[in-house]
Design a protein around this motif. Structure first.
Motif, short mmCIF file in Angstrom:
data_model
loop_
_atom_site.label_atom_id
_atom_site.label_comp_id
_atom_site.label_asym_id
_atom_site.label_seq_id
_atom_site.Cartn_x
_atom_site.Cartn_y
_atom_site.Cartn_z
N GLY A 91 0.80 -1.22 0.00
CA GLY A 91 0.00 0.00 0.00
C GLY A 91 0.83 1.26 0.00
N ALA A 92 0.15 2.38 -0.16
CA ALA A 92 0.80 3.68 -0.27
C ALA A 92 1.40 4.10 1.06
N MET A 93 2.51 4.80 0.96
CA MET A 93 3.17 5.35 2.13
C MET A 93 2.58 6.73 2.45
N PRO A 94 2.57 7.15 3.73
CA PRO A 94 3.13 6.43 4.88
C PRO A 94 2.09 5.58 5.61
N HIS A 95 0.82 5.64 5.13
CA HIS A 95 -0.26 5.01 5.90
C HIS A 95 -0.11 3.50 5.99
N ALA A 96 0.32 2.86 4.90
CA ALA A 96 0.45 1.41 4.93
C ALA A 96 1.50 0.99 5.96
N MET A 97 2.60 1.73 6.02
CA MET A 97 3.66 1.40 6.99
C MET A 97 3.18 1.64 8.42
N GLN A 98 2.50 2.76 8.65
CA GLN A 98 1.99 3.06 9.99
C GLN A 98 0.98 2.01 10.44
N ASN A 99 0.09 1.61 9.55
CA ASN A 99 -0.91 0.60 9.91
C ASN A 99 -0.25 -0.75 10.20
N ALA A 100 0.79 -1.07 9.44
CA ALA A 100 1.49 -2.35 9.66
C ALA A 100 2.15 -2.38 11.03
N TRP A 101 2.82 -1.29 11.41
CA TRP A 101 3.44 -1.24 12.73
C TRP A 101 2.40 -1.43 13.83
N LYS A 102 1.25 -0.79 13.68
CA LYS A 102 0.22 -0.91 14.72
C LYS A 102 -0.30 -2.33 14.81
N LYS A 103 -0.50 -2.99 13.68
CA LYS A 103 -0.97 -4.37 13.69
C LYS A 103 0.06 -5.31 14.31
N ILE A 104 1.33 -5.04 14.02
CA ILE A 104 2.39 -5.89 14.58
C ILE A 104 2.35 -5.84 16.11
N TYR A 105 2.23 -4.64 16.66
CA TYR A 105 2.27 -4.50 18.12
C TYR A 105 0.93 -4.86 18.78
N SER A 106 -0.17 -4.60 18.11
CA SER A 106 -1.47 -4.84 18.75
C SER A 106 -2.02 -6.23 18.49
N GLU A 107 -1.58 -6.88 17.40
CA GLU A 107 -2.13 -8.18 17.04
C GLU A 107 -1.08 -9.29 17.00
N TRP A 108 0.05 -9.01 16.31
CA TRP A 108 1.00 -10.10 16.07
C TRP A 108 1.77 -10.47 17.33
N PHE A 109 2.42 -9.51 17.97
CA PHE A 109 3.19 -9.83 19.18
C PHE A 109 2.33 -10.47 20.26
N PRO A 110 1.12 -9.93 20.56
CA PRO A 110 0.31 -10.57 21.60
C PRO A 110 -0.16 -11.97 21.25
N SER A 111 -0.18 -12.31 19.96
CA SER A 111 -0.72 -13.60 19.53
C SER A 111 0.36 -14.64 19.27
N ASN A 112 1.62 -14.26 19.39
CA ASN A 112 2.72 -15.18 19.10
C ASN A 112 3.67 -15.26 20.29
N GLY A 113 4.54 -16.26 20.26
CA GLY A 113 5.45 -16.46 21.37
C GLY A 113 6.74 -15.68 21.26
N TYR A 114 6.83 -14.80 20.29
CA TYR A 114 8.07 -14.05 20.07
C TYR A 114 8.08 -12.75 20.88
N GLU A 115 9.29 -12.29 21.18
CA GLU A 115 9.50 -10.99 21.81
C GLU A 115 10.49 -10.20 20.98
N ASN A 116 10.40 -8.88 21.07
CA ASN A 116 11.37 -8.03 20.41
C ASN A 116 12.74 -8.25 21.05
N ALA A 117 13.74 -8.57 20.24
CA ALA A 117 15.06 -8.88 20.77
C ALA A 117 15.88 -7.64 21.09
N GLY A 118 15.38 -6.48 20.69
CA GLY A 118 16.04 -5.24 21.11
C GLY A 118 17.10 -4.69 20.18
N GLY A 119 17.31 -5.30 19.03
CA GLY A 119 18.31 -4.78 18.10
C GLY A 119 17.73 -3.76 17.14
#
Length: 286
Positions: free
Chosen positions: A233-261
């Motif tokens: 999708g078009a920038m910057p909205h597609a990138m902003q929406n993806a970041w929000k989904k990663i933090y609000s949906e993907w991380f809470p639903s998976n066993g992974y954590e941000n490694a900090g790099g």
């Protein structure tokens, strides 16, 4: 502890200490996160900065107390952290549309910002395309700027940095050096090594295997396990929406954590204003 649990602990801490002089480090410690990662996650999840949330909540509570008590306005100003009646009146009017004295005398509407509750949305969840990939260390070359995460300074400085790079021909100079395994322009967030630091580095760079050019610096990206997310999708909205989904949906639903790099945004060739534009987000995970 999941990211959502950490964020909720931070919100609870803020609410319990709204009338105290709490710092970003205090709040991040309650979430068991570094100040950098806490502020980044908070802004992505809530759409507002930490300072703005605290300001809105304090002005909401002071308006309620103003309406329900006879406490002097100047005493309320000091109680809620304002040094002068003038600064309090200005902030109050900005949020509520009336002065503190007008709000007390006249029956009318005030603007309330309620206590945040971080939740995972289970409705209308769209599929996310991602892959978990082990990558060896690689090198990037480009330019960097040190900036603060406090009060959303980075949110203002990063777009300006891209505007400068795209307008003065630096982007084309970088692309000519893009001979590494990762293709495209890179936007890279790097937190400082100090876990208490509120500072970050932001890089605009490309993967490059040789020496850096004049006026460019070199950054080593360590060997990592990456969660690589496809963004369409078009920038910057597609990138902003993806970041929000990663933090609000993907991380809470998976066993992974941000490694900090370092965290990467990868921008491919093409028209970034097109709905068919493709980009990626790379996050080191553990």
């Amino acid at each position: 502890m999941t990211l959502i649990e950490s964020m909720q602990k931070a919100i609870d801490f803020m609410e319990d200490h709204l009338l105290e002089e709490i710092t970003v480090r205090d709040i991040a410690a309650a979430a068991y996160l570094s100040p950098f990662h806490f502020q980044r996650a908070f802004t992505i999840l809530t759409g507002t900065t930490l300072a703005e949330y605290l300001r809105r909540r304090r002005l909401t509570l002071v308006a309620q107390e103003l309406k329900s008590s006879d406490v002097k306005i100047i005493d309320l100003a000091y109680k809620y952290g304002y040094d002068t009646p003038e600064s309090f009146s200005k902030a109050f009017r900005k949020q509520h549309g009336v002065s503190p004295s007008e709000a007390r005398k006249v029956t009318g509407k005030i603007t309330a910002y309620n206590r945040l509750v971080i939740q995972v949305s289970l409705k209308g969840a769209e599929p996310m395309q991602y892959d978990i990939v082990e990558k060896d260390a690689f090198q990037v070359v480009g330019m960097k700027k040190d900036m603060s995460c406090v009060n959303g300074e980075n949110l203002t400085l990063i777009p300006k940095m891209w505007e400068e790079v795209n307008s003065d021909g630096t982007d084309q100079s970088l692309l000519k050096k893009n001979d590494g395994h990762v293709k495209g322009m890179l936007g890279i967030c790097v937190s400082k090594n100090d876990q208490k630091s509120e500072q970050m580095e932001y890089w605009i760079a490309v993967a490059h295997e040789g020496n850096s050019a004049e006026n460019m610096e070199t950054l080593h990206i360590p060997k990592s396990r990456w969660a690589i997310f496809s963004v369409h999708g078009a920038m910057p909205h597609a990138m902003q929406n993806a970041w929000k989904k990663i933090y609000s949906e993907w991380f809470p639903s998976n066993g992974y954590e941000n490694a900090g790099g370092p965290e990467l945004e990868v921008y491919a060739e093409g028209n970034p204003n097109s709905e068919d534009y493709y980009s990626e987000i790379w996050i080191p995970v553990k």
